[in-house]
Scaffold this motif. Sequence first.
Motif, PDB file in Angstrom:
ATOM      1  N   GLY A 136       0.515  -1.130   0.080  1.00  0.00           N
ATOM      2  CA  GLY A 136      -0.085  -0.068  -0.049  1.00  0.00           C
ATOM      3  C   GLY A 136       0.707   1.193   0.105  1.00  0.00           C
ATOM      4  O   GLY A 136       0.270   2.248   0.305  1.00  0.00           O
ATOM      5  N   LYS A 137       2.147   1.119  -0.480  1.00  0.00           N
ATOM      6  CA  LYS A 137       2.904   2.322  -0.432  1.00  0.00           C
ATOM      7  C   LYS A 137       3.403   2.526  -1.927  1.00  0.00           C
ATOM      8  O   LYS A 137       3.369   1.735  -2.880  1.00  0.00           O
ATOM      9  CB  LYS A 137       3.991   2.126   0.262  1.00  0.00           C
ATOM     10  N   GLY A 138       4.132   3.886  -1.981  1.00  0.00           N
ATOM     11  CA  GLY A 138       4.859   4.119  -3.329  1.00  0.00           C
ATOM     12  C   GLY A 138       3.734   4.697  -4.400  1.00  0.00           C
ATOM     13  O   GLY A 138       4.278   4.934  -5.433  1.00  0.00           O
ATOM     14  N   GLY A 139       2.624   4.873  -3.963  1.00  0.00           N
ATOM     15  CA  GLY A 139       1.534   5.180  -5.242  1.00  0.00           C
ATOM     16  C   GLY A 139       1.742   6.783  -5.507  1.00  0.00           C
ATOM     17  O   GLY A 139       1.906   7.567  -4.649  1.00  0.00           O
ATOM     18  N   ILE A 140       1.616   6.959  -6.735  1.00  0.00           N
ATOM     19  CA  ILE A 140       1.885   8.424  -7.164  1.00  0.00           C
ATOM     20  C   ILE A 140       0.353   8.704  -8.137  1.00  0.00           C
ATOM     21  O   ILE A 140       0.307   8.002  -9.189  1.00  0.00           O
ATOM     22  CB  ILE A 140       2.931   8.536  -8.029  1.00  0.00           C
ATOM     23  N   THR A 141      -0.293   9.581  -7.494  1.00  0.00           N
ATOM     24  CA  THR A 141      -1.474   9.948  -8.216  1.00  0.00           C
ATOM     25  C   THR A 141      -1.458  10.924  -9.288  1.00  0.00           C
ATOM     26  O   THR A 141      -0.422  11.683  -9.551  1.00  0.00           O
ATOM     27  CB  THR A 141      -2.428  10.377  -7.085  1.00  0.00           C
ATOM     28  N   ALA A 142      -2.460  11.190 -10.233  1.00  0.00           N
ATOM     29  CA  ALA A 142      -2.367  12.313 -11.089  1.00  0.00           C
ATOM     30  C   ALA A 142      -2.536  13.612 -10.474  1.00  0.00           C
ATOM     31  O   ALA A 142      -1.885  14.434 -10.937  1.00  0.00           O
ATOM     32  CB  ALA A 142      -3.829  12.044 -11.955  1.00  0.00           C
ATOM     33  N   GLN A 143      -3.124  13.791  -9.383  1.00  0.00           N
ATOM     34  CA  GLN A 143      -2.900  15.047  -8.401  1.00  0.00           C
ATOM     35  C   GLN A 143      -1.353  15.495  -8.169  1.00  0.00           C
ATOM     36  O   GLN A 143      -1.096  16.345  -8.403  1.00  0.00           O
ATOM     37  CB  GLN A 143      -3.784  15.090  -7.193  1.00  0.00           C
ATOM     38  N   ASN A 144      -0.636  14.336  -7.624  1.00  0.00           N
ATOM     39  CA  ASN A 144       0.772  14.587  -7.377  1.00  0.00           C
ATOM     40  C   ASN A 144       1.463  15.101  -8.774  1.00  0.00           C
ATOM     41  O   ASN A 144       2.277  16.037  -8.650  1.00  0.00           O
ATOM     42  CB  ASN A 144       1.485  13.280  -7.233  1.00  0.00           C
ATOM     43  N   LEU A 145       1.101  14.476  -9.899  1.00  0.00           N
ATOM     44  CA  LEU A 145       1.754  14.596 -10.996  1.00  0.00           C
ATOM     45  C   LEU A 145       1.268  16.192 -11.358  1.00  0.00           C
ATOM     46  O   LEU A 145       2.297  17.047 -12.177  1.00  0.00           O
ATOM     47  CB  LEU A 145       1.467  13.568 -12.293  1.00  0.00           C
ATOM     48  N   VAL A 146       0.076  16.431 -11.296  1.00  0.00           N
ATOM     49  CA  VAL A 146      -0.470  17.812 -12.031  1.00  0.00           C
ATOM     50  C   VAL A 146       0.385  18.998 -11.128  1.00  0.00           C
ATOM     51  O   VAL A 146       0.874  19.988 -11.578  1.00  0.00           O
ATOM     52  CB  VAL A 146      -1.971  18.127 -11.714  1.00  0.00           C
ATOM     53  N   LYS A 147       0.516  18.772  -9.785  1.00  0.00           N
ATOM     54  CA  LYS A 147       1.314  19.581  -8.926  1.00  0.00           C
ATOM     55  C   LYS A 147       2.898  19.770  -9.256  1.00  0.00           C
ATOM     56  O   LYS A 147       3.166  20.995  -9.376  1.00  0.00           O
ATOM     57  CB  LYS A 147       1.183  19.268  -7.576  1.00  0.00           C
ATOM     58  N   ASN A 148       3.132  18.744  -9.656  1.00  0.00           N
ATOM     59  CA  ASN A 148       4.840  18.692 -10.038  1.00  0.00           C
ATOM     60  C   ASN A 148       5.032  19.311 -11.261  1.00  0.00           C
ATOM     61  O   ASN A 148       5.844  19.877 -11.554  1.00  0.00           O
ATOM     62  CB  ASN A 148       5.355  17.057 -10.109  1.00  0.00           C
ATOM     63  N   SER A 149       3.840  19.078 -12.185  1.00  0.00           N
ATOM     64  CA  SER A 149       4.021  19.530 -13.527  1.00  0.00           C
ATOM     65  C   SER A 149       4.101  21.127 -13.847  1.00  0.00           C
ATOM     66  O   SER A 149       4.708  21.799 -14.643  1.00  0.00           O
ATOM     67  CB  SER A 149       2.968  19.173 -14.534  1.00  0.00           C
ATOM     68  N   LEU A 150       3.620  21.694 -12.669  1.00  0.00           N
ATOM     69  CA  LEU A 150       3.614  23.361 -12.625  1.00  0.00           C
ATOM     70  C   LEU A 150       4.993  23.761 -12.362  1.00  0.00           C
ATOM     71  O   LEU A 150       5.245  24.885 -12.480  1.00  0.00           O
ATOM     72  CB  LEU A 150       2.673  23.614 -11.352  1.00  0.00           C
ATOM     73  N   ARG A 151       5.931  22.860 -11.710  1.00  0.00           N
ATOM     74  CA  ARG A 151       7.244  23.269 -11.426  1.00  0.00           C
ATOM     75  C   ARG A 151       8.138  22.921 -12.685  1.00  0.00           C
ATOM     76  O   ARG A 151       9.328  22.993 -12.867  1.00  0.00           O
ATOM     77  CB  ARG A 151       7.676  22.575 -10.252  1.00  0.00           C
ATOM     78  N   MET A 152       7.536  22.558 -13.883  1.00  0.00           N
ATOM     79  CA  MET A 152       8.188  22.307 -14.878  1.00  0.00           C
ATOM     80  C   MET A 152       8.123  23.204 -16.307  1.00  0.00           C
ATOM     81  O   MET A 152       8.379  22.722 -17.488  1.00  0.00           O
ATOM     82  CB  MET A 152       7.780  20.708 -15.370  1.00  0.00           C
ATOM     83  N   ARG A 153       7.787  24.220 -15.970  1.00  0.00           N
ATOM     84  CA  ARG A 153       7.524  25.385 -16.834  1.00  0.00           C
ATOM     85  C   ARG A 153       6.912  24.863 -18.073  1.00  0.00           C
ATOM     86  O   ARG A 153       7.238  25.038 -19.324  1.00  0.00           O
ATOM     87  CB  ARG A 153       8.952  25.858 -17.619  1.00  0.00           C
ATOM     88  N   PRO A 154       5.728  24.370 -17.992  1.00  0.00           N
ATOM     89  CA  PRO A 154       4.632  23.918 -19.090  1.00  0.00           C
ATOM     90  C   PRO A 154       4.058  25.050 -19.728  1.00  0.00           C
ATOM     91  O   PRO A 154       3.741  26.072 -19.123  1.00  0.00           O
ATOM     92  CB  PRO A 154       3.821  22.835 -18.352  1.00  0.00           C
ATOM     93  N   ASP A 155       3.926  25.097 -21.000  1.00  0.00           N
ATOM     94  CA  ASP A 155       2.948  26.042 -21.737  1.00  0.00           C
ATOM     95  C   ASP A 155       1.803  25.665 -21.722  1.00  0.00           C
ATOM     96  O   ASP A 155       0.650  26.412 -21.520  1.00  0.00           O
ATOM     97  CB  ASP A 155       3.685  26.243 -23.371  1.00  0.00           C
ATOM     98  N   ARG A 156       1.552  24.095 -21.923  1.00  0.00           N
ATOM     99  CA  ARG A 156       0.188  23.505 -21.840  1.00  0.00           C
ATOM    100  C   ARG A 156       0.222  22.397 -20.995  1.00  0.00           C
ATOM    101  O   ARG A 156       1.368  21.666 -21.223  1.00  0.00           O
ATOM    102  CB  ARG A 156      -0.378  23.437 -23.300  1.00  0.00           C
TER     103      ARG A 156
END
Length: 329
Positions: free
Chosen positions: A160-180
């Motif tokens: 039950g550990k190590g899961g990465i959700t879409a919410q985690n990835l959306v938050k992280n993507s904001l730090r990746m300088r995306p245009d879209r």
Amino acid sequence: MERYGKLEKTPIRFHDNAHLLNIIDRIVTGVARRIDESTPMVDARLQDGSRVNAIIPPLAIDGPSMSIRRFAVDLLSLEDFIKLGSLSEAISKILIGIVHCRLNILISGGTGSGKTTMLNVLSGFIPHDERIVTIEDSAELQLQQPHTVRLETRPENIEGKGGITAQNLVKNSLRMRPDRIIVGEVRGEEAVDMLQAMNTGHDGSLTTIHANTPRDSLFRIENMFAMAGFNMPVKSVRAQIASAIDVVIQIERMEDGKRRLVSLQEIDGMEGEIITMSEIFRFERTGVDADNNVQGFFTATGVVPKFREHLVMRGQDVPLDLFEPGKRV
């Protein structure tokens, strides 16, 4: 097997349940997963990009079951959509303009209606000098742009550990300088972060959602705010949705197996506590022919969208008579 939107039997058969279970075990092991009585369900992506779902007893009462969603090698284009009758040439030009103008797009439809295919096609019109971050549960999108970062969620392990959700990835993507930002499908708490991203300079983002009508798609996003634990007034939630999403594209798989764009709507804003929407184009159904193929045509409702100004300013020829009420487009 599904072909052209219809199920048909194949001559291939498994000997018995044990044979199928052995095949499932070999496939699952090949993608570093396991399936047994303690974890009787597996959802994974194969090396060729196909998605596999397997479920075994005791959850599957009549024996093990496996489903594989395999995607076409040759990607569909808007021209293919037009030839198949999924949309008209005039509507396709409007959709291209919407993508170029960096409007935020929500693609809505039922299971198997072609949401991901439409998302893939529209994302192909994003300029090649923009940085795109895609977020999916199972990587299906096949973007050709050079500045694309593909992210995929990860399920929890047996402990039950190590899961990465879409919410985690959306938050992280904001730090990746995306245009879209492109989210393959919003279905939970990531909807909140996705809308906040759309509202904070990441225009031109796209996502899909399971819903039967454009209005239902907005209700579903509203419910996702509650799922995320946001105790906000309904009006504030709806105001965020209305300011984040510009266009809703509704797709439907009809009984003849064909997928069609059935409605293109623009979100106007708020009136009191209600999100106001205007339908621009719709598929007008007229009946079925002798072979049970759905007959109909695409028509304008008479509403001139606000985004027409953006399209014209960017040099696209969008005549006003295109939106005449009842005009076939």
